[in-house]
Motif scaffolding. Structure first.
Motif, mmCIF file in Angstrom:
data_model
loop_
_atom_site.group_PDB
_atom_site.id
_atom_site.type_symbol
_atom_site.label_atom_id
_atom_site.label_comp_id
_atom_site.label_asym_id
_atom_site.label_seq_id
_atom_site.Cartn_x
_atom_site.Cartn_y
_atom_site.Cartn_z
ATOM 1 N N GLN A 142 1.446 5.054 3.127
ATOM 2 C CA GLN A 142 -0.013 5.289 3.561
ATOM 3 C C GLN A 142 -0.705 4.152 4.112
ATOM 4 N N LEU A 143 -0.188 2.916 4.173
ATOM 5 C CA LEU A 143 -0.758 1.878 4.812
ATOM 6 C C LEU A 143 -0.482 1.436 6.162
ATOM 7 N N PRO A 144 -1.448 0.960 6.928
ATOM 8 C CA PRO A 144 -1.365 0.714 8.159
ATOM 9 C C PRO A 144 -0.249 -0.427 8.278
ATOM 10 N N PRO A 145 0.486 -0.407 9.392
ATOM 11 C CA PRO A 145 1.870 -1.506 9.346
ATOM 12 C C PRO A 145 1.459 -3.017 9.009
ATOM 13 N N LYS A 146 0.280 -3.511 9.607
ATOM 14 C CA LYS A 146 0.054 -4.810 9.194
ATOM 15 C C LYS A 146 -0.360 -4.953 7.628
ATOM 16 N N GLN A 147 -1.111 -4.128 7.085
ATOM 17 C CA GLN A 147 -1.475 -4.334 5.782
ATOM 18 C C GLN A 147 -0.192 -4.079 4.999
ATOM 19 N N ARG A 148 0.750 -3.305 5.428
ATOM 20 C CA ARG A 148 2.161 -3.098 4.733
ATOM 21 C C ARG A 148 2.919 -4.352 4.721
ATOM 22 N N ALA A 149 2.649 -5.173 5.758
ATOM 23 C CA ALA A 149 3.502 -6.396 6.047
ATOM 24 C C ALA A 149 2.787 -7.497 5.017
ATOM 25 N N VAL A 150 1.331 -7.585 4.963
ATOM 26 C CA VAL A 150 0.749 -8.603 4.151
ATOM 27 C C VAL A 150 1.019 -8.291 2.729
ATOM 28 N N LEU A 151 1.068 -6.785 2.398
ATOM 29 C CA LEU A 151 1.170 -6.540 0.792
ATOM 30 C C LEU A 151 2.694 -6.823 0.327
ATOM 31 N N ILE A 152 3.594 -6.567 1.186
ATOM 32 C CA ILE A 152 5.046 -6.844 0.832
ATOM 33 C C ILE A 152 5.154 -8.460 0.708
ATOM 34 N N LEU A 153 4.565 -9.190 1.689
ATOM 35 C CA LEU A 153 4.880 -10.592 1.837
ATOM 36 C C LEU A 153 4.227 -11.368 0.745
ATOM 37 N N ARG A 154 3.062 -10.855 0.372
ATOM 38 C CA ARG A 154 2.185 -11.403 -0.565
ATOM 39 C C ARG A 154 2.610 -11.113 -2.039
ATOM 40 N N GLU A 155 2.876 -9.644 -2.091
ATOM 41 C CA GLU A 155 2.685 -9.197 -3.853
ATOM 42 C C GLU A 155 4.354 -9.117 -3.995
ATOM 43 N N VAL A 156 5.366 -8.656 -3.178
ATOM 44 C CA VAL A 156 6.333 -8.809 -3.529
ATOM 45 C C VAL A 156 7.273 -9.944 -3.512
ATOM 46 N N LEU A 157 7.289 -10.463 -2.150
ATOM 47 C CA LEU A 157 7.853 -11.891 -2.054
ATOM 48 C C LEU A 157 7.379 -13.090 -2.391
ATOM 49 N N ALA A 158 6.074 -13.050 -2.862
ATOM 50 C CA ALA A 158 5.119 -14.071 -3.312
ATOM 51 C C ALA A 158 5.087 -15.285 -2.259
ATOM 52 N N TRP A 159 4.820 -14.755 -1.109
ATOM 53 C CA TRP A 159 4.371 -15.989 -0.004
ATOM 54 C C TRP A 159 3.062 -16.118 -0.079
ATOM 55 N N ARG A 160 2.661 -17.544 0.174
ATOM 56 C CA ARG A 160 1.235 -17.980 0.220
ATOM 57 C C ARG A 160 0.581 -17.252 1.368
ATOM 58 N N ALA A 161 -0.944 -17.197 1.275
ATOM 59 C CA ALA A 161 -1.827 -16.480 2.307
ATOM 60 C C ALA A 161 -1.560 -17.199 3.311
ATOM 61 N N SER A 162 -1.761 -18.376 3.357
ATOM 62 C CA SER A 162 -1.461 -19.634 4.702
ATOM 63 C C SER A 162 -0.006 -19.042 5.167
ATOM 64 N N GLU A 163 0.955 -18.972 4.567
ATOM 65 C CA GLU A 163 2.351 -18.583 5.217
ATOM 66 C C GLU A 163 2.445 -17.323 5.964
ATOM 67 N N VAL A 164 1.632 -16.319 5.274
ATOM 68 C CA VAL A 164 1.568 -15.007 5.773
ATOM 69 C C VAL A 164 0.866 -15.081 7.157
ATOM 70 N N ALA A 165 -0.509 -15.842 7.125
ATOM 71 C CA ALA A 165 -1.376 -15.850 8.168
ATOM 72 C C ALA A 165 -0.441 -16.592 9.380
ATOM 73 N N GLU A 166 0.281 -17.542 8.912
ATOM 74 C CA GLU A 166 1.037 -18.363 10.255
ATOM 75 C C GLU A 166 1.948 -17.371 10.905
ATOM 76 N N LEU A 167 2.660 -16.317 9.812
ATOM 77 C CA LEU A 167 3.791 -15.532 10.542
ATOM 78 C C LEU A 167 3.204 -14.476 11.105
ATOM 79 N N LEU A 168 1.908 -14.314 10.641
ATOM 80 C CA LEU A 168 1.325 -12.842 11.471
ATOM 81 C C LEU A 168 0.420 -13.366 12.786
ATOM 82 N N GLY A 169 0.272 -14.698 12.771
ATOM 83 C CA GLY A 169 -0.520 -15.392 13.939
ATOM 84 C C GLY A 169 -1.883 -15.058 13.667
#
Length: 337
Positions: A142-169
């Motif tokens: 139900q999530l837009p693709p980028k929200q989906r990526a953020v949720l998985i990386l942050r909540e499931v894989l426990a990446w830091r917000a700064s790491e996700v920001a760098e990955l997604l530019g």
């Protein structure tokens, strides 16, 4: 070091990440086959571009960046995948009809072993398992693709917000905002009752429930099966869009339209972080048993709440490394003679 050795070393380094990348792509795409295609594409792109990899991030982060781009590209070309209850209302048994929809409609099952890398930390393992369960996967869709990526990386894989920001530019503020919106969407679905609790590993009560379920199903004992089903239990059968709610309609379907499944055999499988079974029904032509479905069971409060049967056996049984025929036990053959 020779070129051949360097190539072999790179292949080994990339291959080491295959399982976790498959899990990530599966959560993004909702399809086990598309996830494997996405990972293959990711590893090929990484192999070809490795001479441009400057090592400013880890190899793992770089692979996730490539995999995310592959998945986002794939998601622009396809719609979100669903379960039957995400598309239609429950059908009363009296109006039950089996109408298939195309493969790309459906959220697909996945063997645990293909998407869950071995981890030592039990809490980390539990989060990984919960995040591939069918209800969670349906919510992710139900999530837009980028929200989906953020949720998985942050909540499931426990990446830091700064790491996700760098990955997604993007910026940390943008990542935090996307995470907040994604959490709100998932919370709404949880309030609507779209959750089931299965302990990890299964506790004794759940193990006993499964043993009783196997006995009831293989004996095709509808009275015993009724006692195991929650009053709001649902049964789904992709690729058909029909779904049923409640023990009376479920067992009514099994004893009428599904009556040929009497005398079936169940073989345990690990599917989507849930207890499951490969369902073989009697084969009247060859004898023994022929594949019929991969079942995934959702359990809550000591009852079965979800009974999900994935019927496309030519796709699912090879994916789960299951045989395409089971021989009858000698005493079963004798009983028929």
């Amino acid at each position: 070091m020779g070129e051949g050795t360097a190539t072999a070393d790179l292949d080994t380094a990339l291959e080491k990440h295959r399982t976790e990348l498959t899990g990530y792509c599966y959560r993004m795409l909702g399809s086990s086959f598309e996830a494997e295609d996405a990972v293959q594409d990711t590893l090929v792109r990484a192999w070809r571009a490795y001479d441009k990899f400057e090592g400013r991030s880890s190899l793992r982060s770089w692979l996730y960046r490539i995999a995310t781009n592959v998945c986002l590209d794939m998601l622009t070309a396809s719609g979100k995948r669903a379960r039957p209850m995400d598309l239609t209302e429950a059908t009363p048994l009296a109006r039950a009809a089996l109408s298939p929809r195309p493969d790309h409609t459906w959220l697909e099952p996945v063997p645990d072993a293909r998407v869950l890398p071995s981890v030592q930390d039990p809490a980390e393992a539990a989060v990984a398992r919960e995040s591939i369960r069918l209800a969670f996967m349906a919510a992710l869709q139900q999530l837009p693709p980028k929200q989906r990526a953020v949720l998985i990386l942050r909540e499931v894989l426990a990446w830091r917000a700064s790491e996700v920001a760098e990955l997604l530019g993007t910026t940390v503020a943008s990542v935090n905002s996307a995470l907040q919106r994604a959490r709100a969407t998932l919370a709404e679905r949880a309030e609507a009752g779209d959750d089931a609790s299965v302990s990890d590993p299964l506790d004794e009560e759940q193990q006993r429930l499964l043993e009783r379920y196997v006995k009831a199903f293989e004996g095709y004992d509808m009275t015993a099966l009724t006692a195991l089903l929650h009053e709001d239990a649902v049964m789904t059968m992709p690729p058909f869009d029909l779904w049923l709610r409640g023990p009376a309609d479920i067992t009514g379907f099994m004893s009428t339209i599904g009556a040929s499944c009497a005398g079936s055999r169940l073989v345990p499988v690990e599917v989507n972080g849930l207890p499951g079974f490969a369902h073989y029904k009697p084969d009247p032509e060859k004898g023994g048993f022929t594949p019929w479905a991969v079942q995934a069971l959702e359990i809550s409060d000591g009852r079965i709440t979800g009974f999900h049967c994935f019927l496309d056996t030519t796709r699912w049984f090879p994916l789960f490394d299951l045989p395409l025929h089971l021989e009858a036990e000698p005493d079963e053959s004798e009983e028929r003679d």
